[in-house]
Design a protein around this motif. Structure first.
Motif, mmCIF file in Angstrom:
data_model
loop_
_atom_site.group_PDB
_atom_site.id
_atom_site.type_symbol
_atom_site.label_atom_id
_atom_site.label_comp_id
_atom_site.label_asym_id
_atom_site.label_seq_id
_atom_site.Cartn_x
_atom_site.Cartn_y
_atom_site.Cartn_z
ATOM 1 N N ALA A 29 0.838 -1.198 0.000
ATOM 2 C CA ALA A 29 0.000 0.000 0.000
ATOM 3 C C ALA A 29 0.875 1.251 0.000
ATOM 4 C CB ALA A 29 -0.911 0.000 1.218
ATOM 5 N N ALA A 128 -4.721 -2.730 -2.637
ATOM 6 C CA ALA A 128 -3.892 -2.663 -1.430
ATOM 7 C C ALA A 128 -4.159 -1.369 -0.670
ATOM 8 C CB ALA A 128 -2.415 -2.761 -1.812
ATOM 9 N N ASN A 129 -4.272 -0.249 -1.401
ATOM 10 C CA ASN A 129 -4.555 1.037 -0.763
ATOM 11 C C ASN A 129 -5.937 1.046 -0.116
ATOM 12 O OD1 ASN A 129 -2.103 2.207 -1.356
ATOM 13 N ND2 ASN A 129 -2.820 3.254 -3.190
ATOM 14 N N LYS A 131 -7.612 -1.424 1.047
ATOM 15 C CA LYS A 131 -7.628 -2.248 2.260
ATOM 16 C C LYS A 131 -7.141 -1.440 3.463
ATOM 17 C CE LYS A 131 -7.089 -6.704 -0.056
ATOM 18 N NZ LYS A 131 -6.168 -7.837 -0.345
ATOM 19 N N GLU A 132 -6.115 -0.613 3.246
ATOM 20 C CA GLU A 132 -5.620 0.244 4.322
ATOM 21 C C GLU A 132 -6.647 1.310 4.683
ATOM 22 O OE1 GLU A 132 -2.629 -0.018 6.175
ATOM 23 O OE2 GLU A 132 -2.872 -1.986 5.221
#
Length: 217
Positions: A29, A128-129, A131-132
């Motif tokens: 991320a 990925a971003n 999810k953060e």
């Protein structure tokens, strides 16, 4: 002629599959959940402060709320200058700019979401971003917070095409966040196409973005 063992053939198949277009590849991320929660918790604290001499609340665009502000990245800086009794500039007062339609505070968090060319398909890096981001807004202090997911494009292409593309991309982000466990009623999706560029050059790639903004309570 050489013959491959079963284990060698399987290893080659896995390697080719991993390199195939569209395959899922693990990505790091760009930002952390802590950065997300910190941004919105600070903004929430600021928005809850009573309006006073050092803070103002303006419903409207940045240009409308601060017409005399200095230019910054093609838009207006969301601060104003107050004067003391002598007429001299005494302090810089914070002006929170709130969109009249969505009630979103104009201090967006760029989700740094990338898409496949001319599509709304999320890239592995985008997932990925997000999810953060989902982890960040799960912070207990943000439990009641509602967020606007804004889709934006650059100026390449027609107005109608860019509007539809920004709608599809904002919706793709929202749906993926819901799949990660974010309650649907905490998300509002809106799309602006090329009409709200981040920088003055409408064709600049940085105008292709998805932002999240906190809705004023």
């Amino acid at each position: 002629m050489k013959f491959l063992t079963m284990s060698t053939a399987l290893a080659l198949a896995v390697s080719v599959s991993a390199l195939a277009p569209g395959s899922a590849v693990a990505q790091d991320a760009t930002f952390s959940a802590d950065e997300v929660s910190k941004h919105f918790k600070q903004l929430k604290t600021r928005s809850l402060k009573p309006t006073g001499a050092t803070r103002a609340l303006c419903i409207g665009t940045r240009d409308e709320c601060n017409p005399n502000g200095a230019k910054q990245e093609g838009g207006q800086v969301a601060v104003t200058t107050e004067s003391d009794a002598t007429g001299d500039a005494a302090q810089t007062a914070e002006t929170l700019v709130v969109d009249p339609d969505t009630k979103a505070i104009d201090a967006g968090f760029n989700l740094l979401v990338s898409f496949e060319n001319a599509s709304a398909r999320l890239s592995p890096a985008a997932r990925a971003n997000l999810k953060e981001f989902a982890k960040g807004i799960a912070d207990p202090e943000l439990a009641s917070a509602v967020f606007v997911i804004e889709g934006h494009t650059d100026g390449i292409g027609s107005l109608n095409y860019n509007q539809r593309l920004s709608e599809d991309r904002a919706q793709a982000v929202s749906e993926y966040l819901v799949s990660l466990g974010v309650e649907r009623n905490r998300l509002k999706t809106v799309a602006y196409g090329e009409t709200r560029p981040k920088v003055a050059d409408v064709n600049d790639p940085s105008n292709r973005r998805v932002e999240s903004k906190l809705v004023l309570e």
